[in-house]
Structure formats: structure tokens, C-alpha cells
Design a protein around this motif. Structure first.
Motif, short mmCIF file in Angstrom:
data_model
loop_
_atom_site.label_atom_id
_atom_site.label_comp_id
_atom_site.label_asym_id
_atom_site.label_seq_id
_atom_site.Cartn_x
_atom_site.Cartn_y
_atom_site.Cartn_z
N LYS A 73 11.55 9.92 70.50
CA LYS A 73 10.77 10.60 69.54
C LYS A 73 11.31 9.65 68.25
CE LYS A 73 11.10 15.11 67.29
NZ LYS A 73 11.47 16.44 67.38
N MET A 123 9.37 17.90 60.94
CA MET A 123 9.61 18.34 62.17
C MET A 123 9.89 19.88 61.99
SD MET A 123 12.28 15.29 63.03
CE MET A 123 12.81 15.19 61.46
N SER A 126 8.04 20.09 67.66
CA SER A 126 7.84 18.85 67.11
C SER A 126 7.92 17.51 67.83
CB SER A 126 8.80 18.59 65.73
OG SER A 126 10.07 18.53 66.20
N THR A 167 14.06 16.36 70.01
CA THR A 167 15.01 17.06 69.24
C THR A 167 14.29 18.61 69.24
OG1 THR A 167 14.25 16.23 67.22
CG2 THR A 167 16.12 15.56 67.95
N ASP A 168 15.29 19.55 68.94
CA ASP A 168 14.98 21.07 69.27
C ASP A 168 15.77 21.93 68.27
OD1 ASP A 168 14.69 23.92 70.12
OD2 ASP A 168 13.73 22.84 71.93
N ILE A 169 15.29 22.38 67.37
CA ILE A 169 16.02 23.40 66.63
C ILE A 169 15.56 24.83 66.58
CG2 ILE A 169 14.83 23.37 64.01
CD1 ILE A 169 17.71 23.06 63.07
N GLY A 170 14.19 24.90 67.08
CA GLY A 170 13.65 25.98 67.37
C GLY A 170 12.67 26.21 68.46
N GLY A 171 12.44 25.01 68.96
CA GLY A 171 11.59 24.83 70.26
C GLY A 171 10.80 23.76 70.09
N SER A 172 11.42 22.56 69.43
CA SER A 172 10.79 21.40 69.47
C SER A 172 10.67 20.39 70.90
CB SER A 172 11.14 20.53 68.23
OG SER A 172 10.57 20.88 67.13
N GLU A 187 17.32 14.36 61.00
CA GLU A 187 16.78 15.97 60.74
C GLU A 187 17.02 16.35 59.32
OE1 GLU A 187 16.01 18.03 63.03
OE2 GLU A 187 16.93 16.93 64.88
N VAL A 192 7.13 31.78 67.74
CA VAL A 192 8.38 30.86 67.83
C VAL A 192 9.61 31.55 68.25
CG1 VAL A 192 9.34 30.60 65.69
CG2 VAL A 192 9.31 28.53 66.75
N TYR A 198 -0.34 38.16 63.96
CA TYR A 198 -0.27 37.19 64.69
C TYR A 198 -0.77 37.39 66.21
CZ TYR A 198 3.04 35.39 61.42
OH TYR A 198 3.75 34.54 60.25
C1 LIG Z 1 5.07 33.10 57.05
C2 LIG Z 1 6.41 33.95 57.72
C3 LIG Z 1 6.42 33.65 59.06
C4 LIG Z 1 7.40 34.71 59.93
C5 LIG Z 1 7.77 34.68 61.42
C6 LIG Z 1 7.99 33.45 62.00
C7 LIG Z 1 9.34 32.99 61.79
C8 LIG Z 1 9.49 31.53 61.98
C9 LIG Z 1 10.22 30.84 61.05
C10 LIG Z 1 9.83 29.83 60.63
C11 LIG Z 1 8.74 28.83 61.18
C12 LIG Z 1 9.49 27.44 61.61
C13 LIG Z 1 9.12 27.08 62.81
C14 LIG Z 1 9.98 26.08 63.46
C15 LIG Z 1 9.55 25.16 64.86
C16 LIG Z 1 10.73 24.32 65.17
C17 LIG Z 1 10.56 23.12 65.42
C18 LIG Z 1 11.87 22.25 65.92
O1 LIG Z 1 12.47 22.74 66.44
N1 LIG Z 1 12.08 21.36 64.85
C19 LIG Z 1 13.51 20.67 64.96
C20 LIG Z 1 13.37 19.39 65.51
O2 LIG Z 1 12.31 18.90 65.65
O3 LIG Z 1 14.24 18.73 65.80
#
Ligand SMILES: CCCCCCCC/C=C\CCCCCCCC(=O)NCC(=O)O
Length: 590
Positions: free
Chosen positions: A151, A200, A226, A245-250, A277, A504, A542
Motif C-alpha cells: 500500500k 485513508m 483504504s 493498514t487498518d484502523i477501522g476496516g481498511s 497515518e 463500518v 443507512y
Molecule cells: C456521519 C456520521 C456517521 C456516523 C456513523 C458511522 C461511524 C463511523 C465513523 C467514522 C467513519 C470512518 C470510516 C473509517 C474507515 C476506516 C478506514 C481505515 O481503517 N483507515 C486506516 C488505514 O487505512 O490505515
């Protein structure tokens, strides 16, 4: 008229001149400010354009080079069809040359990126390394001659890690990161750098520098993010092993949407040093690094090769726990929790069926499956937002100052990162009343920032309490592991992730609790799933969007997540391998 100020007198004319001078100074300052902004934006656009052209040129040059030095189509396809174990064995016993394997994957990657735009640039040093591998005598390292894609945010010496942000163009990295160094030491050949969305922090796949990556199974849909380029390149057959990498599912969202395997390890199990990051300081829910691969053997090989003294020495914050084959190879029956619905929006019928089918396989193999209820998903989402956006998103807005914001990121950026608190509250009110969903408000208010150190410490305590609660729920059911949907839905049309972003929750839950989570392709969306989608419950905004955007997804891949308590990566991989083998056996017999 005259005014008298203590020791000197001011007449009308003087007052007038002072006003003119003040107005002139103010308008000069204002125009200076506006011009400076216009100039800065112009420079940024020029920089972006130049980098995009450089990237395209480098890819084209590699394509031209391979026209002259490439393999025959037959030879190339034989190599590309090999599963990881066979590829590794043949490289080890010398029946395959590292240079041929590299050329096969280079040419496939260049071919698929023409339509899918998953590669940002080739790593030119790969050829020299492959030649060195082929000249090597003596004992071969485990990854000897295996090409790996990275990546774009992985630091590679001499290349920029922009994360899709113009500010970081022309900042070549002085050194490879710890994972890249260890991979090379183990014989791997980093050969392509892959695309990601701007910042990301979104599971889209586009940035203003390198453009938009598309889904290998349906180019009108997104590959997830991402680690978008990785998911897409591996899913399209242009790489056998990659890192993201992954902080929320990437790692897991693109793996699910592109139909590839991945492992998000516990943060701390392997090094995270030397990845870009945006908010490295947000350490409560930090980013993980991990492998993506065509099959589970690829993930196992990656973990075995990384969990070695070389990595433990380069990054002493990593506990020196080598890969534990006794856990991976164990056959003890386990107690496994499962759920289809995280308690926010349900997963679509195909994702639910994926979990059901894995459950049946595991039960047949002698494990006990128990329904599991995720404790308070609203709290997990709020904690995620507090821990990741607790600075009121200042780090993000600073990183994007003067940048061109990608169209796919504009809405997310405006609402989550830029909007003032009052507007976030108004938007939250809208989601609650019109969208019948109270969670976005909690998330948006959290993203307005934590106001004091004592409140911050309160968040830390809440996070610890949530983690304990999850652990206790697992203990109460005597669970060794959990299986859950790979995501709430299959790939949706490009640029629409914001409309379903609450989904997510299916992946970032395991970042909040810092559990290792792997993702395995188990099935594809069927006509029957598509019919059942008609009954998908649409209580929230949603959920309505998920139903609408999921239409027409027959044939798209569906993954299942495998999860275990912290530092139990070997257990996650054991279950993934078991299910992968059963699915392959089933396919062979049917
Ligand atoms: C508009 C309000 C939404 C509320 C409900 C959803 C809550 C989610 C909050 C934020 C969204 C962030 C999305 C995160 C995607 C993760 C991507 C990730 O893992 N990035 C890190 C990386 O690439 O290393």
C-alpha cells in the motif's frame, strides 16, 4: 472640525487620510491573503498533476520494458495460477526462477491496472533483487523470490508516502519501514505500490493524485478501502501477497469486496513503524499493519516470516513472540460465537448466508457454535470516534490545508472533520429524526473533539470498560473465537460509501477492542440472495441506502471474519485454513 488628543490636534483631513490608509492596508492584506491562497492552490494542483504524470509514465515504461523482456503468455499464466504453497515450494527447490515469477506478476499488474487503476507505481529495484535471488547459493529464506505489493503509505526508501495528500508529494522516504526491511531480509521482492483513498480515513478508493481504483469484479463498483489498491490488485490476480493498514476496516473491507484473504493482527503483534497515518498520535485505537493474500497459506507464510528476530530487533516495541505452530496446527474442538447482525443495521442476506454456511462447516468439523450478542455497538462506535477524532479532527484538517479534496471524500470531510459543532449537532438531529438513527449524532459530537484532559481520561476509562465487557461476554459463553460477516454488504457503486458509513461498525468493532481479525472469501452473491434483499429491514437511513445500493450485486464476493482474543493470530488463521480447506473440498466434490 478639530479633535484635540492630549498634546496634538487632528483635523478632518488627517482623519480622512487615516481612514483611507487603514482601508488600503486592509484591502492590500486581504488581496494578499486571497492571492496567496490562489497561488498555493495553483502550486498544489501543479504538483498533483506532475506526480500523476510521473506515476503514469513509470507504469507505461514498465509496460514497454515487459513487452521486450516479458514471458510467453503460457509460462506467465502457469505461474499466475499457482497457489502460494506451490509457488513457494517451486522457488525454494529452484524449479522456478525469481525473475520469471517477478516478470509474470509485473506484467499481470500492469495489465490489470490499465482498467482498474490499482497500481500507483512500480518499484524498479525489484528486478535487481530478483536477479540477486537467482544467483544466491545456500539455504533460501522462506519468502525467497516472492513478489509483494505494498500500500502506498508503506515507507519505501526513495519513494513518497503521500496517503493521497498533496502535502506529502516530493518527500521521499529516507528508509524502508520495518516490515519492508524484514520482508526483504526474508527474500521477498517488493514490486508494486498500490492506491488508497485520500487520508485513508474512508473506505472509498480515490484521491486527487492517483485517481480512483475500481472493483476487479465489477468496475462500476468500489473495491472498498483504504487498502483499495491491494484488495483490487490481489483480487485481479496481479499480486499474490500484499500489505496494508487498518484502523477501522481498511484491510478487511477491501478484502471482502474484492474476494481476497487478509489478517488484521492485534496492534503490537507486528511492527507498525514507518507507515503514513494522518494521526499517528491517536494511540488509543491505533492503526494495524497486516497482510492480504490470495489464500490463507499466503497469510500464514507472511506471519511466520515477519515474526522473527530480525523484526523484533528492528522494532523493540514488538513483543518477541514467534509464530506458534502448536496453536495453528491444533485440532482441539472449539467453542465459537457467531452473529449476523451487529445490532445496528443487519447484514444483507448474502453476508448472513456466508456466516451461516461457515457455521455449518465448523459444526460439521466438531466445533460448538453459539449465538453471540455484541455488547452496545453504539458505545463501540462512539469510542471509535472519540479515540480517532478526539482532537476535533485538527490533524486531518491541517494535513489537507490548501489541498484539493477528492470528490469521494468531500461529504465525509465536511461533515465529520470540518463542520463546526453546532452544525454537527444539527446533522445529528436530522439523522435521528428523519433517519431514525441516534448513532450518527454521538459520532459527530465525538468528532467535534474532547474538551479537556479529564474528559479524555474519561474516554480512556470508558474504552477499558468496553474492552473488559466484551472479554467478559466471551468468557461467560466460554468462547475461544467469533465469526461474523465480512462486512454489512457486498461492493456498492463507486463513491457512495458515505451513504452507508455506519456499516463500518462490522469491522471497526475489532479495532476498538484490539482483537485480531481475519477475513476469508466464502461465497458469492446469488440470485436468491438478491430476491431476499427485498425483505431487508430498512428502519434507518443507512439501512435504506444499503438496500438500494446493494441491488445488482449477483456474483460479487462475500467474506466472513474470524476473530480471537488479543495475540491469538494463529488461532484465527487455523480456523480460516480449516474453513478454506472444507470449502475447496466441497467444491471438488460438487
Ligand atoms: C456521519 C456520521 C456517521 C456516523 C456513523 C458511522 C461511524 C463511523 C465513523 C467514522 C467513519 C470512518 C470510516 C473509517 C474507515 C476506516 C478506514 C481505515 O481503517 N483507515 C486506516 C488505514 O487505512 O490505515
Amino acid at each position: 472640525m478639530k479633535f484635540k488628543f492630549s498634546s496634538f490636534e487632528v483635523d478632518d483631513g488627517m482623519l480622512h487620510s487615516a481612514a483611507v490608509i487603514t482601508a488600503a492596508t486592509f484591502s492590500c492584506l486581504m488581496s494578499g491573503f486571497v492571492l496567496q491562497n490562489i497561488w498555493r492552490k495553483y502550486i498544489v494542483r501543479q504538483r498533483i498533476k506532475r506526480r500523476r504524470e510521473e506515476s503514469k509514465l513509470s507504469i507505461q515504461k514498465m509496460g514497454d520494458y515487459l513487452m521486450q523482456h516479458g514471458l510467453s503468455v503460457d509460462k506467465r499464466n502457469i505461474i499466475l495460477d499457482m497457489p502460494m504453497a506451490e509457488l513457494q515450494r517451486k522457488l525454494q527447490n529452484g524449479s522456478l526462477k525469481a525473475l520469471d515469477v517477478l516478470r509474470a506478476y509485473q506484467s499481470k499488474a500492469i495489465e490489470v491496472t490499465k482498467d482498474l487503476n490499482c497500481v500507483v507505481e512500480p518499484i524498479w529495484e525489484a528486478e535487481e533483487q530478483a536477479i540477486a535471488c537467482d544467483f544466491m547459493t545456500g539455504k533460501k529464506s522462506p519468502l525467497h523470490g516472492i513478489p509483494v505489493s505494498l500500500k502506498e503509505n508503506y515507507h519505501v526508501q526513495g519513494y513518497d508516502s503521500t496517503g493521497g495528500m498533496a502535502k506529502f508529494i516530493d518527500c521521499p522516504q529516507p528508509d524502508d519501514n520495518v516490515i519492508v526491511k524484514t520482508l526483504k531480509e526474508q527474500g521477498a521482492i517488493p514490486f508494486m505500490r498500490t492506491n488508497l483513498p485520500q487520508t485513508m480515513m474512508v473506505y472509498e478508493s480515490s484521491n486527487p493524485i492517483y485517481g480512483e481504483t475500481r472493483n476487479p469484479h465489477d468496475p462500476k463498483r468500489g473495491p472498498g478501502g483504504s487498502s483499495s489498491g491491494e484488495g483490487c490488485l490481489i483480487g485481479a490476480g496481479g499480486s499474490v501477497l500484499g500489505f496494508g493498514t487498518d484502523i477501522g476496516g481498511s484491510l478487511r473491507i477491501p478484502a471482502h469486496m474484492c474476494g481476497v484473504c487478509c489478517l488484521k493482527p492485534t496492534v503490537g503483534r507486528i511492527s507498525t513503524e514507518g507507515t503514513h497515518e494522518v494521526h499517528k498520535g491517536a494511540t488509543l485505537v491505533p492503526g494495524a499493519t497486516g497482510p492480504l493474500s490470495r489464500d490463507v497459506d499466503g497469510l500464514v507464510l507472511a506471519m511466520k516470516s515477519l515474526l522473527v528476530s530480525h523484526m523484533f530487533e528492528l522494532d523493540r516495541s514488538v513483543p518477541p513472540i514467534p509464530f506458534r505452530p502448536e496453536i495453528y496446527e491444533d485440532h482441539r474442538p472449539l467453542r465459537i460465537g457467531y452473529f449476523h447482525d451487529i445490532g445496528y443495521m443487519p447484514s444483507v442476506p448474502a453476508c448472513e448466508r456466508g456466516v451461516r454456511e461457515v457455521r455449518e462447516i465448523l459444526e460439521k468439523n466438531g466445533h460448538t457454535l453459539i449465538e453471540f450478542k455484541v455488547p452496545r455497538v453504539d458505545k463501540a462506535l462512539e469510542l471509535f470516534a472519540q479515540c480517532v477524532f478526539g482532537d476535533g479532527c485538527k490533524t486531518f484538517t491541517d494535513a489537507l490545508k490548501y489541498d484539493v479534496v477528492d470528490p469521494s471524500f468531500k461529504l465525509t470531510y465536511f461533515l465529520i472533520h470540518q463542520a463546526p459543532e453546532w452544525l454537527k449537532r444539527v446533522a445529528g438531529f436530522f439523522y435521528r429524526t428523519v433517519g431514525h438513527d441516534p448513532i450518527p449524532k454521538k459520532v459527530l459530537v465525538a468528532a467535534a473533539g474532547i474538551k479537556s484532559v479529564s474528559k479524555w481520561w474519561g474516554v480512556v476509562e470508558d474504552l477499558q470498560a468496553y474492552r473488559k465487557k466484551f472479554e467478559m461476554e466471551m468468557r461467560a459463553n466460554k468462547l475461544d473465537a467469533i465469526i461474523s460477516p465480512g462486512f454489512a454488504y457486498a461492493a456498492i457503486p463507486l463513491g457512495k460509501a458515505f451513504l452507508t458509513v455506519g456499516a463500518v461498525a462490522y469491522t471497526n468493532l475489532y479495532n476498538v477492542i484490539n482483537y485480531p481479525a481475519g477475513s476469508l472469501p466464502v461465497t458469492k452473491v446469488t440470485e436468491e440472495d438478491e430476491k431476499l434483499l427485498e425483505n431487508y429491514p430498512t428502519k434507518t437511513l443507512y439501512a435504506k441506502n444499503i438496500k438500494k445500493l446493494s441491488k445488482g450485486s449477483v456474483g460479487l464476493p462475500i467474506n466472513v471474519q474470524f476473530v480471537a482474543p488479543p495475540y491469538q493470530e494463529e488461532l484465527v488463521l487455523r480456523l480460516m485454513k480449516e474453513v478454506e480447506t472444507s470449502i475447496k473440498l466441497g467444491e471438488r466434490h460438487s
